[in-house]
Design a protein around this motif. Structure first.
Motif, PDB file in Angstrom:
ATOM      1  N   CYS A 208      39.237  95.429  14.265  1.00  0.00           N
ATOM      2  CA  CYS A 208      39.955  96.046  13.148  1.00  0.00           C
ATOM      3  C   CYS A 208      38.965  96.547  12.100  1.00  0.00           C
ATOM      4  O   CYS A 208      39.067  97.673  11.617  1.00  0.00           O
ATOM      5  CB  CYS A 208      40.917  95.032  12.547  1.00  0.00           C
ATOM      6  SG  CYS A 208      41.925  95.679  11.214  1.00  0.00           S
TER       7      CYS A 208
ATOM      8  N   GLU B  28      37.164  99.692  13.187  1.00  0.00           N
ATOM      9  CA  GLU B  28      38.030 100.865  13.136  1.00  0.00           C
ATOM     10  C   GLU B  28      38.140 101.421  11.709  1.00  0.00           C
ATOM     11  O   GLU B  28      38.291 102.615  11.504  1.00  0.00           O
ATOM     12  CB  GLU B  28      39.425 100.514  13.676  1.00  0.00           C
ATOM     13  CG  GLU B  28      40.292 101.718  13.910  1.00  0.00           C
ATOM     14  CD  GLU B  28      41.555 101.392  14.683  1.00  0.00           C
ATOM     15  OE1 GLU B  28      42.441 102.262  14.694  1.00  0.00           O
ATOM     16  OE2 GLU B  28      41.663 100.303  15.260  1.00  0.00           O
ATOM     17  N   LEU B  29      38.018 100.558  10.722  1.00  0.00           N
ATOM     18  CA  LEU B  29      38.111 100.981   9.326  1.00  0.00           C
ATOM     19  C   LEU B  29      36.848 101.662   8.805  1.00  0.00           C
ATOM     20  O   LEU B  29      36.921 102.483   7.900  1.00  0.00           O
ATOM     21  CB  LEU B  29      38.390  99.765   8.430  1.00  0.00           C
ATOM     22  CG  LEU B  29      39.763  99.135   8.506  1.00  0.00           C
ATOM     23  CD1 LEU B  29      39.798  97.870   7.683  1.00  0.00           C
ATOM     24  CD2 LEU B  29      40.824 100.106   8.039  1.00  0.00           C
TER      25      LEU B  29
ATOM     26  N   SER C 285      36.605 105.339   7.888  1.00  0.00           N
ATOM     27  CA  SER C 285      37.684 105.859   7.053  1.00  0.00           C
ATOM     28  C   SER C 285      37.544 105.507   5.578  1.00  0.00           C
ATOM     29  O   SER C 285      38.220 106.087   4.746  1.00  0.00           O
ATOM     30  CB  SER C 285      39.030 105.310   7.540  1.00  0.00           C
ATOM     31  OG  SER C 285      39.245 105.676   8.880  1.00  0.00           O
ATOM     32  N   LEU C 286      36.696 104.575   5.238  1.00  0.00           N
ATOM     33  CA  LEU C 286      36.587 104.106   3.854  1.00  0.00           C
ATOM     34  C   LEU C 286      35.812 105.105   2.998  1.00  0.00           C
ATOM     35  O   LEU C 286      34.770 105.601   3.402  1.00  0.00           O
ATOM     36  CB  LEU C 286      35.902 102.739   3.806  1.00  0.00           C
ATOM     37  CG  LEU C 286      36.679 101.627   4.507  1.00  0.00           C
ATOM     38  CD1 LEU C 286      35.824 100.371   4.592  1.00  0.00           C
ATOM     39  CD2 LEU C 286      37.976 101.340   3.785  1.00  0.00           C
TER      40      LEU C 286
ATOM     41  N   ILE D 139      41.594  99.704   1.285  1.00  0.00           N
ATOM     42  CA  ILE D 139      41.577  98.947   2.533  1.00  0.00           C
ATOM     43  C   ILE D 139      42.958  98.393   2.855  1.00  0.00           C
ATOM     44  O   ILE D 139      43.364  98.348   4.007  1.00  0.00           O
ATOM     45  CB  ILE D 139      40.492  97.849   2.519  1.00  0.00           C
ATOM     46  CG1 ILE D 139      40.201  97.391   3.954  1.00  0.00           C
ATOM     47  CG2 ILE D 139      40.873  96.688   1.642  1.00  0.00           C
ATOM     48  CD1 ILE D 139      38.964  96.536   4.095  1.00  0.00           C
TER      49      ILE D 139
ATOM     50  N   LEU E 218      44.925 101.315   4.361  1.00  0.00           N
ATOM     51  CA  LEU E 218      44.478 101.595   5.724  1.00  0.00           C
ATOM     52  C   LEU E 218      44.968 100.535   6.701  1.00  0.00           C
ATOM     53  O   LEU E 218      45.415 100.857   7.805  1.00  0.00           O
ATOM     54  CB  LEU E 218      42.959 101.702   5.769  1.00  0.00           C
ATOM     55  CG  LEU E 218      42.375 102.943   5.098  1.00  0.00           C
ATOM     56  CD1 LEU E 218      40.859 102.832   4.997  1.00  0.00           C
ATOM     57  CD2 LEU E 218      42.769 104.196   5.856  1.00  0.00           C
ATOM     58  N   LEU E 219      44.883  99.276   6.310  1.00  0.00           N
ATOM     59  CA  LEU E 219      45.380  98.206   7.179  1.00  0.00           C
ATOM     60  C   LEU E 219      46.879  98.342   7.411  1.00  0.00           C
ATOM     61  O   LEU E 219      47.357  98.176   8.535  1.00  0.00           O
ATOM     62  CB  LEU E 219      45.048  96.838   6.584  1.00  0.00           C
ATOM     63  CG  LEU E 219      43.579  96.444   6.629  1.00  0.00           C
ATOM     64  CD1 LEU E 219      43.326  95.220   5.758  1.00  0.00           C
ATOM     65  CD2 LEU E 219      43.129  96.188   8.056  1.00  0.00           C
TER      66      LEU E 219
ATOM     67  N   MET F  10      47.681 100.898   9.903  1.00  0.00           N
ATOM     68  CA  MET F  10      47.363 100.457  11.262  1.00  0.00           C
ATOM     69  C   MET F  10      48.432  99.511  11.807  1.00  0.00           C
ATOM     70  O   MET F  10      48.375  99.116  12.958  1.00  0.00           O
ATOM     71  CB  MET F  10      46.020  99.713  11.267  1.00  0.00           C
ATOM     72  CG  MET F  10      44.834 100.593  10.961  1.00  0.00           C
ATOM     73  SD  MET F  10      43.328  99.639  10.711  1.00  0.00           S
ATOM     74  CE  MET F  10      43.122  98.861  12.318  1.00  0.00           C
TER      75      MET F  10
ATOM     76  N   ASN G 276      45.923 107.932  -0.819  1.00  0.00           N
ATOM     77  CA  ASN G 276      45.947 107.535   0.585  1.00  0.00           C
ATOM     78  C   ASN G 276      47.260 107.903   1.240  1.00  0.00           C
ATOM     79  O   ASN G 276      47.292 108.294   2.396  1.00  0.00           O
ATOM     80  CB  ASN G 276      45.682 106.038   0.736  1.00  0.00           C
ATOM     81  CG  ASN G 276      44.211 105.735   0.741  1.00  0.00           C
ATOM     82  OD1 ASN G 276      43.484 106.260   1.565  1.00  0.00           O
ATOM     83  ND2 ASN G 276      43.776 104.928  -0.191  1.00  0.00           N
TER      84      ASN G 276
ATOM     85  N   VAL H 121      44.442 106.406  10.813  1.00  0.00           N
ATOM     86  CA  VAL H 121      43.918 105.212  11.472  1.00  0.00           C
ATOM     87  C   VAL H 121      44.931 104.802  12.524  1.00  0.00           C
ATOM     88  O   VAL H 121      46.079 104.536  12.206  1.00  0.00           O
ATOM     89  CB  VAL H 121      43.699 104.068  10.459  1.00  0.00           C
ATOM     90  CG1 VAL H 121      43.172 102.846  11.161  1.00  0.00           C
ATOM     91  CG2 VAL H 121      42.747 104.515   9.377  1.00  0.00           C
TER      92      VAL H 121
END
Length: 89
Positions: free
Chosen positions: A12, A15-16, A19-20, A31, A34-35, A38, A75, A84
Motif C-alpha cells: 500500500c 503504491e502511494l 502520488s504524494l 494521504i 489517497l488511502l 484505494m 484531491n 490510485v
C-alpha cells in the motif's frame, strides 16, 4: 484524520509514493484521501498523547486547517478516485 501515526502494509505504501505531492501539514489529509480512494479501511487505535504547548514548540495553527481543506478539495477534484487503484481488476 489528523493523527501523528499512520500504519499500512508495504504494498500500500509503495503504491502511494508516486502520488504524494504535499509536504508539511497538507500531507495528512492528502494521504488520508489517497488511502480512501484505494478503498482502504480505517481503524482507530487508542494511543497515549500529551499535546505540546506553544512554549514547548507546538506549530499548528488555524491556517493549517485551511491547508487541510484545500488539500481535501483539491484531491477530490484534481485526482478523483481513479488515480490510485485498489489493486482489483
Amino acid at each position: 484524520m489528523a493523527t501523528c501515526y499512520k500504519v499500512m502494509d508495504g504494498d500500500c505504501a509503495r503504491e502511494l509514493v508516486g502520488s504524494l505531492r504535499e509536504d508539511g501539514f497538507g500531507f495528512d489529509p492528502e494521504i488520508t484521501c489517497l488511502l480512501a480512494s484505494m478503498g482502504a479501511r480505517f481503524t482507530e487505535v487508542e494511543a497515549s498523547y500529551r499535546p505540546r504547548t506553544a512554549a514547548e514548540g507546538k506549530k499548528i495553527k488555524w491556517q493549517d486547517g485551511m491547508t487541510a481543506v484545500r488539500v481535501l478539495l483539491g484531491n477530490s477534484v484534481d485526482r478523483g478516485p481513479a488515480l490510485v487503484s485498489s489493486g482489483e481488476a
